[in-house]
Design an enzyme around this catalytic site. Sequence first.
Site, short mmCIF file in Angstrom:
data_model
loop_
_atom_site.label_atom_id
_atom_site.label_comp_id
_atom_site.label_asym_id
_atom_site.label_seq_id
_atom_site.Cartn_x
_atom_site.Cartn_y
_atom_site.Cartn_z
N TYR A 126 0.99 -1.20 0.06
CA TYR A 126 0.02 -0.14 0.01
C TYR A 126 0.72 1.13 -0.09
O TYR A 126 0.33 2.43 0.03
CB TYR A 126 -0.91 -0.15 1.36
CG TYR A 126 -2.33 -0.89 1.20
CD1 TYR A 126 -2.39 -2.10 0.06
CD2 TYR A 126 -3.21 -0.69 2.03
CE1 TYR A 126 -3.12 -2.62 0.18
CE2 TYR A 126 -4.38 -1.57 1.80
CZ TYR A 126 -4.28 -2.53 0.89
OH TYR A 126 -5.44 -3.49 0.79
N LYS A 193 3.94 -14.44 5.56
CA LYS A 193 4.22 -15.53 4.66
C LYS A 193 5.84 -15.39 4.46
O LYS A 193 6.22 -15.43 3.20
CB LYS A 193 3.45 -15.28 3.13
CG LYS A 193 3.34 -16.28 2.22
CD LYS A 193 2.17 -17.39 2.92
CE LYS A 193 2.16 -18.56 1.83
NZ LYS A 193 1.37 -19.51 2.39
N ASP A 226 -2.16 -17.69 5.62
CA ASP A 226 -3.23 -18.76 5.19
C ASP A 226 -3.63 -19.57 6.41
O ASP A 226 -4.73 -19.89 6.57
CB ASP A 226 -2.69 -19.45 4.13
CG ASP A 226 -1.49 -20.09 3.97
OD1 ASP A 226 -0.57 -20.00 5.15
OD2 ASP A 226 -0.93 -20.70 3.15
N ASP A 250 -5.40 -5.06 6.18
CA ASP A 250 -6.71 -4.62 5.74
C ASP A 250 -7.56 -5.78 5.38
O ASP A 250 -8.81 -5.67 5.64
CB ASP A 250 -6.41 -3.83 4.36
CG ASP A 250 -7.38 -3.25 3.93
OD1 ASP A 250 -8.54 -2.88 4.49
OD2 ASP A 250 -7.45 -2.73 2.50
#
Length: 356
Positions: A126, A193, A226, A250
């Site tokens: 972002y 991740k 995940d 977000d």
Amino acid sequence: MTGRHRVTLIPGDGIGPEVSSAARLVLDTAVPGIGWVERVAGSAALAEHGDLLPEETLESIRSSRVALKGPITTPVGSGFRSINVALRQGLDLFAAVRPARSWPGVPTRHEHVDLVVVRENTEDLYQGIEFAAGSPEAEALREELHTLAGLEIRPDAGVTVKPISVAGTRRIVRFAFEYAKANHRARITLGHKAGIMPTSDGLFLRTARDEQIDRGEVAFEDMQIDHLTARLVRDPGRFDVLLLPNLYGDILSDLCAGLVGGLGLIPGANIGWEYAVLEPVHGSAPDIAGSGVANPIAMILSGAMMLRHLGALHGAAAIDGAVETVLAEGRVRTPDLGGSSSTVAVAEAIAQALTA
């Protein structure tokens, strides 16, 4: 607090002016004497000033140091930069805090959910470092990456860069632990991740693990994003504070909203060392703008978070209690929560509960 604080109010667009007016009614009932300074951003600012985020709006926030903001529409795919991102980066509002809790009278799949997302707010995807497909900049980047590392990017690819820094991670980690200790939270779970992105997510994880700070009695763990998402929808009660980089924060804050009844119940705070902008997590919902049925509770609860930030703890607690009373009674609620009441009716019911 009476008369001691000025607050910049940015009504926003879409349903923003409606929910902002509702929140102001409740806040003025809870804590009379707030000095409101209204400024524009978004479509109203574009019409008046030729700019989505006028400098006078930023200067007002810098002067008052705190703002309450309604939702603002960013045109999709039109080249306009997100006003929310611009505010966070321009004022260095590096920490987003988004609580999600169960409310009486709001039926959900899981009971007793009480989560807080702490999201790094200025880096990651972002940050806005983007190169459009086919542009000279993208072509130059393709050539540079090939020269530096032998990497091949297709010529028709758009590219977004994901920067995560040690300095940016350190301050959000410190913020998360200070928040957890101050609010009697037991555990922080960091989502990442790192196995796939060791130089960005991996840096975020390593820095959080290694940062030498006073963690008090707060436990710390990490989880692949995940896996975390799957666990969250099955057993949200297992989690407490979620510490996340910008993009994941977000997405997961919206997931948490779905666990407790929807975005109409989720407040938010964007906080830096100097300034704070409080706003609901939901968008501007232009499809229902002007119809008077938007849920104002997320905006009202964002106002309560603002009062806490300003030290008006009694007023903040009173608003939380009044919202709980109205939701538990179930007589006055907007269509998103299964009712037929108007935005104004909900605000008036909450204000009445404050004075009961």
